[in-house]
Design a protein around this motif. Structure first.
Motif, mmCIF file in Angstrom:
data_model
loop_
_atom_site.group_PDB
_atom_site.id
_atom_site.type_symbol
_atom_site.label_atom_id
_atom_site.label_comp_id
_atom_site.label_asym_id
_atom_site.label_seq_id
_atom_site.Cartn_x
_atom_site.Cartn_y
_atom_site.Cartn_z
ATOM 1 N N PHE A 99 0.842 -1.184 0.000
ATOM 2 C CA PHE A 99 0.000 0.000 0.000
ATOM 3 C C PHE A 99 0.888 1.248 0.000
ATOM 4 O O PHE A 99 1.965 1.246 0.599
ATOM 5 N N PRO A 100 0.450 2.317 -0.714
ATOM 6 C CA PRO A 100 1.278 3.532 -0.827
ATOM 7 C C PRO A 100 1.059 4.474 0.348
ATOM 8 O O PRO A 100 0.006 4.478 0.991
ATOM 9 N N GLY A 101 2.058 5.294 0.591
ATOM 10 C CA GLY A 101 1.961 6.361 1.579
ATOM 11 C C GLY A 101 2.654 7.605 1.036
ATOM 12 O O GLY A 101 3.453 7.529 0.113
ATOM 13 N N THR A 102 2.337 8.753 1.594
ATOM 14 C CA THR A 102 2.928 10.016 1.151
ATOM 15 C C THR A 102 3.554 10.733 2.329
ATOM 16 O O THR A 102 2.948 10.832 3.389
ATOM 17 N N GLU A 103 4.776 11.206 2.124
ATOM 18 C CA GLU A 103 5.455 12.001 3.131
ATOM 19 C C GLU A 103 6.239 13.101 2.433
ATOM 20 O O GLU A 103 6.458 13.048 1.217
ATOM 21 N N PHE A 104 6.644 14.121 3.188
ATOM 22 C CA PHE A 104 7.456 15.195 2.628
ATOM 23 C C PHE A 104 8.927 14.894 2.858
ATOM 24 O O PHE A 104 9.324 14.463 3.948
ATOM 25 N N ARG A 105 9.737 15.117 1.831
ATOM 26 C CA ARG A 105 11.175 14.951 1.938
ATOM 27 C C ARG A 105 11.884 16.122 1.269
ATOM 28 O O ARG A 105 11.393 16.683 0.302
ATOM 29 N N GLU A 106 13.055 16.455 1.792
ATOM 30 C CA GLU A 106 13.877 17.497 1.197
ATOM 31 C C GLU A 106 14.867 16.884 0.205
ATOM 32 O O GLU A 106 15.335 15.773 0.409
ATOM 33 N N TYR A 107 15.146 17.623 -0.849
ATOM 34 C CA TYR A 107 16.109 17.186 -1.847
ATOM 35 C C TYR A 107 16.743 18.423 -2.477
ATOM 36 O O TYR A 107 16.243 19.538 -2.333
ATOM 37 N N ARG A 108 17.844 18.219 -3.171
ATOM 38 C CA ARG A 108 18.593 19.323 -3.760
ATOM 39 C C ARG A 108 18.683 19.152 -5.274
ATOM 40 O O ARG A 108 18.865 18.040 -5.766
ATOM 41 N N VAL A 109 18.530 20.266 -5.992
ATOM 42 C CA VAL A 109 18.708 20.279 -7.440
ATOM 43 C C VAL A 109 19.706 21.387 -7.795
ATOM 44 O O VAL A 109 19.954 22.290 -6.997
ATOM 45 N N MET A 110 20.275 21.296 -9.011
ATOM 46 C CA MET A 110 21.253 22.279 -9.487
ATOM 47 C C MET A 110 20.833 22.795 -10.859
ATOM 48 O O MET A 110 21.291 22.295 -11.892
ATOM 49 N N PRO A 111 19.953 23.788 -10.919
ATOM 50 C CA PRO A 111 19.528 24.344 -12.203
ATOM 51 C C PRO A 111 20.673 25.076 -12.914
ATOM 52 O O PRO A 111 21.532 25.684 -12.275
ATOM 53 N N VAL A 112 20.654 25.011 -14.239
ATOM 54 C CA VAL A 112 21.618 25.731 -15.077
ATOM 55 C C VAL A 112 20.823 26.563 -16.072
ATOM 56 O O VAL A 112 19.940 26.047 -16.769
ATOM 57 N N ASP A 113 21.122 27.870 -16.135
ATOM 58 C CA ASP A 113 20.437 28.781 -17.036
ATOM 59 C C ASP A 113 21.439 29.418 -17.991
ATOM 60 O O ASP A 113 22.528 29.839 -17.567
ATOM 61 N N LEU A 114 21.061 29.502 -19.254
ATOM 62 C CA LEU A 114 21.859 30.196 -20.268
ATOM 63 C C LEU A 114 20.942 31.220 -20.933
ATOM 64 O O LEU A 114 19.911 30.852 -21.505
ATOM 65 N N SER A 115 21.313 32.503 -20.842
ATOM 66 C CA SER A 115 20.413 33.574 -21.295
ATOM 67 C C SER A 115 21.159 34.626 -22.101
ATOM 68 O O SER A 115 22.349 34.869 -21.884
ATOM 69 N N VAL A 116 20.426 35.265 -23.020
ATOM 70 C CA VAL A 116 20.879 36.445 -23.742
ATOM 71 C C VAL A 116 20.065 37.623 -23.229
ATOM 72 O O VAL A 116 18.832 37.561 -23.167
ATOM 73 N N THR A 117 20.760 38.710 -22.856
ATOM 74 C CA THR A 117 20.106 39.849 -22.209
ATOM 75 C C THR A 117 20.291 41.119 -23.030
ATOM 76 O O THR A 117 21.385 41.389 -23.536
ATOM 77 N N ARG A 118 19.212 41.873 -23.152
ATOM 78 C CA ARG A 118 19.245 43.203 -23.800
ATOM 79 C C ARG A 118 19.058 44.262 -22.716
ATOM 80 O O ARG A 118 18.024 44.297 -22.033
ATOM 81 N N HIS A 119 20.070 45.117 -22.540
ATOM 82 C CA HIS A 119 20.042 46.165 -21.522
ATOM 83 C C HIS A 119 19.613 47.495 -22.149
ATOM 84 O O HIS A 119 19.935 47.784 -23.303
ATOM 85 N N PHE A 120 18.912 48.298 -21.343
ATOM 86 C CA PHE A 120 18.479 49.621 -21.768
ATOM 87 C C PHE A 120 19.033 50.669 -20.791
ATOM 88 O O PHE A 120 19.303 50.370 -19.629
ATOM 89 N N LEU A 121 19.219 51.883 -21.276
ATOM 90 C CA LEU A 121 19.688 52.992 -20.440
ATOM 91 C C LEU A 121 20.973 52.612 -19.708
ATOM 92 O O LEU A 121 21.124 52.830 -18.501
ATOM 93 N N VAL A 122 21.916 52.053 -20.454
ATOM 94 C CA VAL A 122 23.111 51.497 -19.828
ATOM 95 C C VAL A 122 23.988 52.553 -19.172
ATOM 96 O O VAL A 122 24.828 52.233 -18.319
ATOM 97 N N ASP A 123 23.819 53.817 -19.549
ATOM 98 C CA ASP A 123 24.628 54.880 -18.952
ATOM 99 C C ASP A 123 23.926 55.561 -17.781
ATOM 100 O O ASP A 123 24.407 56.559 -17.257
ATOM 101 N N ARG A 124 22.764 55.020 -17.363
ATOM 102 C CA ARG A 124 22.009 55.592 -16.254
ATOM 103 C C ARG A 124 22.216 54.779 -14.972
ATOM 104 O O ARG A 124 22.552 53.589 -15.029
ATOM 105 N N PRO A 125 21.966 55.378 -13.807
ATOM 106 C CA PRO A 125 22.119 54.631 -12.547
ATOM 107 C C PRO A 125 21.160 53.445 -12.423
ATOM 108 O O PRO A 125 21.481 52.441 -11.796
ATOM 109 N N ILE A 126 19.978 53.577 -13.011
ATOM 110 C CA ILE A 126 18.990 52.490 -12.982
ATOM 111 C C ILE A 126 18.776 52.028 -14.419
ATOM 112 O O ILE A 126 18.323 52.807 -15.273
#
Length: 207
Positions: A99-126
């Motif tokens: 018979f099945p049962g359900t419990e909570f368990r902790e686990y770890r993952v390692m996501p990897v992201d690869l992105s291209v970014t377009r910046h605006f107002l690059v000479d401004r503080p914000i």
């Protein structure tokens, strides 16, 4: 796991280039509280909120002030429902009723992201920005079957997804900035360790 190790090694190799390119101001490293989100899990007929976040390191190369390409590797801990099977042994010691049962368990993952970014107002503080890219997340491993034809665990696979996002960079010094962003997966379903919408905040340094 091999993909994670390969991409992590690639990230470290990219960082080694800084020593030869420090005068170009084209390399940036970011330390982020990443993957910030709140999950609602179903357990014992109740909705359980599970707030979580992780730590991420990103390395970006900017061929022009308005554009950069960034790779980010994160480490995140999650808490999710876990399917576990129990059994009552038969009279001769062989497995009996299962018979099945359900419990909570902790686990770890390692996501990897690869992105291209377009910046605006690059000479401004914000300076706001938009980005698009791809995300890979390794699924938590399930244990080996304890009984013939009975598998237990999270029962999920590794995920690769397209994604898009937007953020803002607030300059503190000529080489240091605060950074905050929101990212959305371009797919219809999210799961506990890979939600559809995530947030990140941190600090960036130019080299």
């Amino acid at each position: 796991m091999r993909r994670i190790l390969f991409l992590t090694a690639l990230l470290l190799c990219c960082s080694s280039v800084w020593a030869d390119d420090v005068l170009d101001d084209r390399w940036r490293i970011s330390i982020l509280a990443a993957g910030i989100s709140t999950e609602a899990n179903e357990f014992a007929g109740q909705r359980v909120q599970d707030a979580h976040a992780g730590i991420a390191v990103g390395v970006a190369y900017a061929p022009a002030p308005q554009w950069d390409v960034e790779m980010t590797v994160a480490s995140q801990t999650h808490r999710s429902p876990y399917t576990r099977y129990f059994y009552l042994p038969g009279p001769d010691g062989t497995p009996g009723q299962v018979f099945p049962g359900t419990e909570f368990r902790e686990y770890r993952v390692m996501p990897v992201d690869l992105s291209v970014t377009r910046h605006f107002l690059v000479d401004r503080p914000i300076a706001p920005y938009v980005r698009a890219g791809v995300r890979y997340v390794n699924a938590p491993d399930d244990p080996s079957p304890t009984l013939c034809c009975v598998h237990e665990g999270f029962g999920v696979d590794d995920r690769t997804s397209a994604q898009a996002g937007a953020g803002v960079r607030v300059r503190l010094t000529p080489r240091t900035a605060l950074r905050a962003e929101a990212t959305r997966l371009l797919r219809s379903e999210g799961i506990d360790f890979d939600p559809l919408t995530r947030y990140a905040i941190g600090v960036s340094w130019l080299f």
